[in-house]
Structures are given as structure tokens and as C-alpha cells.
Motif scaffolding. Structure first.
Motif, short mmCIF file in Angstrom:
data_model
loop_
_atom_site.label_atom_id
_atom_site.label_comp_id
_atom_site.label_asym_id
_atom_site.label_seq_id
_atom_site.Cartn_x
_atom_site.Cartn_y
_atom_site.Cartn_z
N PRO A 153 -44.94 -16.81 33.42
CA PRO A 153 -44.89 -16.18 34.73
C PRO A 153 -43.52 -16.18 35.41
O PRO A 153 -43.43 -15.78 36.57
N GLN A 154 -42.50 -16.61 34.68
CA GLN A 154 -41.18 -16.66 35.29
C GLN A 154 -40.47 -15.33 35.16
O GLN A 154 -40.69 -14.62 34.17
N ARG A 155 -39.63 -14.98 36.12
CA ARG A 155 -38.65 -13.91 35.90
C ARG A 155 -37.34 -14.58 35.54
O ARG A 155 -36.95 -15.54 36.23
N ILE A 156 -36.69 -14.12 34.48
CA ILE A 156 -35.42 -14.74 34.10
C ILE A 156 -34.30 -13.70 34.19
O ILE A 156 -34.57 -12.51 34.26
N THR A 157 -33.07 -14.18 34.18
CA THR A 157 -31.94 -13.27 34.43
C THR A 157 -31.78 -12.24 33.32
O THR A 157 -32.19 -12.47 32.18
N SER A 158 -31.19 -11.12 33.66
CA SER A 158 -30.82 -10.14 32.63
C SER A 158 -29.60 -9.40 33.12
O SER A 158 -29.35 -9.31 34.33
N ASN A 159 -28.84 -8.87 32.16
CA ASN A 159 -27.71 -8.02 32.55
C ASN A 159 -27.98 -6.57 32.21
O ASN A 159 -27.08 -5.78 32.03
N PHE A 160 -29.27 -6.21 32.09
CA PHE A 160 -29.60 -4.81 31.83
C PHE A 160 -29.05 -3.97 32.99
O PHE A 160 -29.06 -4.42 34.14
N PRO A 161 -28.61 -2.73 32.72
CA PRO A 161 -28.12 -1.89 33.82
C PRO A 161 -29.18 -1.73 34.90
O PRO A 161 -30.38 -1.71 34.62
N ARG A 162 -28.75 -1.65 36.17
CA ARG A 162 -29.66 -1.52 37.31
C ARG A 162 -29.77 -0.05 37.74
O ARG A 162 -28.82 0.70 37.59
N TYR A 163 -30.90 0.28 38.31
CA TYR A 163 -31.08 1.61 38.88
C TYR A 163 -30.35 1.65 40.22
O TYR A 163 -30.55 0.78 41.06
N ASP A 164 -29.52 2.66 40.40
CA ASP A 164 -28.71 2.75 41.62
C ASP A 164 -29.29 3.84 42.54
O ASP A 164 -29.12 5.02 42.29
N PHE A 165 -29.97 3.41 43.60
CA PHE A 165 -30.62 4.37 44.51
C PHE A 165 -29.60 5.25 45.22
O PHE A 165 -29.88 6.40 45.54
N SER A 166 -28.41 4.72 45.48
CA SER A 166 -27.43 5.49 46.24
C SER A 166 -26.91 6.68 45.43
O SER A 166 -26.38 7.63 45.98
#
Ligand code: NAD
Ligand code: MG
Length: 391
Positions: free
Chosen positions: A283-296
Motif C-alpha cells: 500500500p505504499q507509494r514510492i518515489t519515481s522519476n517517470f516524466p510528469r504530466y504538465d497541466f500548464s
């Protein structure tokens, strides 16, 4: 590493490690060596990739299903501690090992069912990519999971999205789930175009890079049909609580609408590593460096109704969902054969639907099948579909 820390690592068995999901899961594991350890790897016939993976991740055991490749794998891993098994039966044998915590079920098709059931029976948590397992025998799989108190955590991006939307909502009633579909490479096309498409076109998915079978399923919309059935079993839904909507950008991975009309969506760039990592670490969320969706920088998100007159597989899957019993199993078996035939240029794109429809008409309907009857229906539908295309 100290023993204590070592014990905190989750031991993962990847069934289907050489595929699209399997290799991405190993990428995730490689970036979190403090969290995960690879215990078992299995492959059908890609012996060289399996060997490379075994050398890198040093599992306890590997299985090569194609027995003709056993000697090559055994010799390549001589001098390591890795145990080497071969053949279909070995999948079940290693699935029952008590040395791992979680199975990532990433074999494609009906072939993944038995080993997943064995893992459930031996009390292992399941990260489920193999949707066909639930399409074929969802009632039995989910019931056994409840009996054994094992969590079945979806890896399929839509179902992972729904699962994530449901965290903290255990007491709240779902009004409906909304499965998003990219529409695949042939969105907007009509039968006069589809009649001529070849596998090279069908394998070019606009947003996802996946194995051949699911890529064709995405192009025919059968994938979304299978996902409706998968959703029914995972989230205990009635057919009329499952809606499909086309969303070509694949940013919203699916949504849940609750009784008060509120809708929750899970969003992100289309990257299977995200739902894979979520399932492995849950149930943990762990870090990732996947590209992020940029709303702007984003343009509009679009939604439209699926064209089920052209993409009739979605209607056939809806019919199988409503009928239940062995109908989804028949649909799945005929589809596996049809996709196999299409990938070998034996039949055209539109023939896939034709074959599935004929199998659904032909094979005897069983309202409440036993596991054995599911296996029989699968074999019958497969043989019937294969006989129609002289496979
Ligand atoms: P793939 O074809 O890339 O890989 C399949 C894996 O299963 C390989 O390791 C192969 O060796 C193994 N395999 C194939 N046939 C087998 C058999 N008869 N017996 C034992 N092993 C066998 O497939 P994939 O795209 O990774 O998909 C795997 C599963 O995950 C499918 O059920 C698919 O629907 C589901 N899924 C995939 C994606 C994706 O992005 N690829 C997304 C959602 C769900
Ligand atoms: Mg999906």
C-alpha cells in the motif's frame, strides 16, 4: 546488507518476465533494490533474455516453458545458484514455492491462469497484469483469493486507476466506473478501411508500447471489452455499472462515480511502469522519476462515445459480460486464436470479430461452470476457431 533489512524486501516472482510488462517491472525493481528482490523469473521461449535477466537479478529459480531451450538456459547459468526448470508444469511447481511474497502475473492469455491460481492457493499476493485470467474464470479466481485472504492488485492501467480511486472508500457505494480507452490506432476508421489493415498497422499503438496480442486487442477494442469483464470481477460490479468512453490522450486512466455524483479520476502520462510500481509497492507509494504530466502545457482532454457498430468486439464482450457463465471464456479463447491467426496473416482484421461471434454462437453455454468446465470450454472454443481458419 543486514539480515533485518533484507527481510524487509518484498520477494517478487515475475511470471512472463521477458514480455512488455515483465521487462518494465524489472526496470522498476532495478531502481528500488532496497525495496524488492527477484525470486522467480519465467519465460516462454526467449532464452537469451531470460538468461540475461537471471544474471542481473540473481533469482532463486527460472522457468523456460519451451523445453527445447532448457539445455541452453542451464548451460548459460552454470556456475550460478539459479535453479533452472522447464516445461508448462514447472510454472505451477515454482508458483507453489514458499520463498516469495508476491507474484506479478504477466504471462499473456489463458496460459497464465493455472500458475496464478496456484499462487493464490499458496497464499501469495497477486499483482495482476494478465486480464485473461479474470475474463475466463473471474468468479473462481476472486473467490479463492477471498478464501485465502490474498490481495489481487490490478496492474492494468484502468483498473489500477479505479483501485487508486477507491482507496479510503471501502464503505462507499460505487455508482459506476468509467473505463477510458484510447481508441487505438484505428480510432475514427470505418469497415471499408479496416478490411485492408495488416498487423504492421495494428501493432502501432499511438500511446502505449505493448506486447503483440494486447496491441491487436487494443486496435479491435477487444482489449476494452476484456477490461469490462476484468472490472466486474475486481470490483464486484453489475454490467450496467461499467461504462466505456474514448479518451484519445490516455491521461485519465479511468474514473469512479460515487452515489453522491462525485467523480474521482486517476491521471498521469501513459506509462505502464506507474501502475506496475504501484501494485508492487502497495500500500505504499514510492518515489519515481517517470516524466510528469504538465497541466500548464497541456491541450484539451477529449471524450467521445465508442463506435461499437464498427468495433463490434466491444458489443460482443458486452454480451459476454451480460450472459456471464462460460461466455467470456469462449469469447477470450476464440479471440486468442483469431489474434494469433491475424498476426500470422491468416485472416483479416475484421475476421477477428467474425470468428469470435461464431464461437459464441456455437459453443454450449454453461451458466455456472466448474474450473474443469472452463478448461473444456476454452479448448472447445479454441479448436472450433482454429478449424475455421485451418490453423
Ligand atoms: P508480451 O507478449 O510482451 O509478454 C508475454 C510474456 O508471457 C512473455 O514473457 C512470454 O514469454 C510469456 N508467455 C507467452 N506465452 C506463454 C505461455 N503459453 N506460457 C507461459 N508463458 C508465456 O505480453 P505483455 O504485453 O507483457 O502482456 C502480458 C499481460 O499483461 C497480458 O495479459 C496483457 O493483457 C496484460 N497487460 C499488458 C499491458 C502492456 O502494456 N503490455 C498493459 C495492461 C495489461
Ligand atoms: Mg488497460
Amino acid at each position: 546488507m543486514s539480515r533485518r533489512l533484507n527481510r524487509m524486501k518484498k520477494k517478487i516472482a515475475i511470471f512472463g518476465s521477458t514480455g512488455s510488462i515483465g521487462t518494465q517491472a524489472l526496470d522498476v525493481i532495478a531502481t528500488h533494490p532496497d525495496k524488492f528482490e527477484v525470486e522467480i523469473l519465467t519465460a516462454h521461449s526467449n532464452d537469451m533474455l531470460l538468461v540475461d535477466q537471471a544474471k542481473k537479478f540473481n533469482p532463486n529459480a527460472v522457468v523456460i516453458v519451451n523445453e527445447g531451450k532448457y539445455t541452453a538456459v542451464k548451460e548459460a547459468l552454470a556456475g550460478t545458484d539459479v535453479k533452472v526448470f522447464a516445461g508448462e508444469k514447472a510454472l505451477e511447481e515454482v508458483a507453489s514455492f514458499d520463498t516469495y511474497d508476491m507474484m506479478l502475473a504477466a504471462i499473456v492469455g489463458f496460459a497464465g491462469l493455472k500458475s496464478t491460481l496456484t499462487a493464490i492457493d499458496s497464499g501469495k499476493a497477486i499483482a495482476l497484469a494478465n486480464k485473461e485470467t479474470l475474463v475466463v474464470a473471474g468468479d473462481i479466481v476472486m473467490q479463492r483469493a477471498v478464501e485465502k485472504r490474498v490481495p489481487v492488485i490490478p496492474v492494468d492501467s484502468e483498473h489500477s486507476a479505479i483501485f487508486q480511486c477507491l482507496v479510503g472508500e471501502t464503505r462507499n457505494k460505487i455508482e459506476k466506473v468509467i473505463l477510458t480507452a484510447s481508441g487505438g490506432p484505428f480510432l475514427g476508421k470505418k469497415p471499408n478501411f479496416l478490411v485492408n489493415v495488416k498487423k504492421e498497422h495494428a501493432l502501432q499503438h499511438p500511446n502505449w508500447n505493448m506486447g503483440a496480442k494486447i496491441s491487436v486487442d487494443s486496435a479491435t477494442l477487444m482489449n476494452k471489452g476484456l477490461e469490462m469483464i476484468e472490472a466486474k470481477w475486481l470490483f464486484n460490479l453489475q454490467p450496467d455499472q461499467i461504462q466505456v468512453i474514448i479518451h484519445p490522450q490516455s491521461i485519465i486512466h479511468s474514473m469512479v462515480q460515487f452515489e453522491d455524483g462525485s467523480v474521482k479520476a486517476q491521471m498521469g502520462l501513459p506509462d505502464m511502469k506507474l501502475p506496475i510500481q504501484y501494485a508492487l509497492a502497495f500500500p505504499q507509494r514510492i518515489t519515481s522519476n517517470f516524466p510528469r504530466y504538465d497541466f500548464s502545457r497541456s491541450s484539451a482532454l477529449h471524450f467521445e462515445q465508442p463506435d461499437i457498430k464498427t468495433f463490434r468486439n466491444l458489443a460482443l464482450a458486452g454480451e459476454a459480460l451480460n450472459k456471464s457463465g462460460n461466455m467470456p471464456c469462449i469469447l477470450n479463447a476464440a479471440n486468442e486464436i483469431a489474434v494469433y491467426g491475424f498476426l500470422r496473416n491468416r485472416i483479416g482484421f475484421l475476421d477477428i470479430t467474425e470468428l469470435v461471434e461464431r464461437a459464441m454462437d456455437k459453443i454450449s453455454y454453461i451458466p455456472k461452470p466448474t474450473l474443469e468446465e472452463y478448461f473444456e470450454s476454452d479448448a472447445e472454443a479454441r479448436n472450433f476457431a482454429a478449424s475455421l481458419i485451418n490453423l
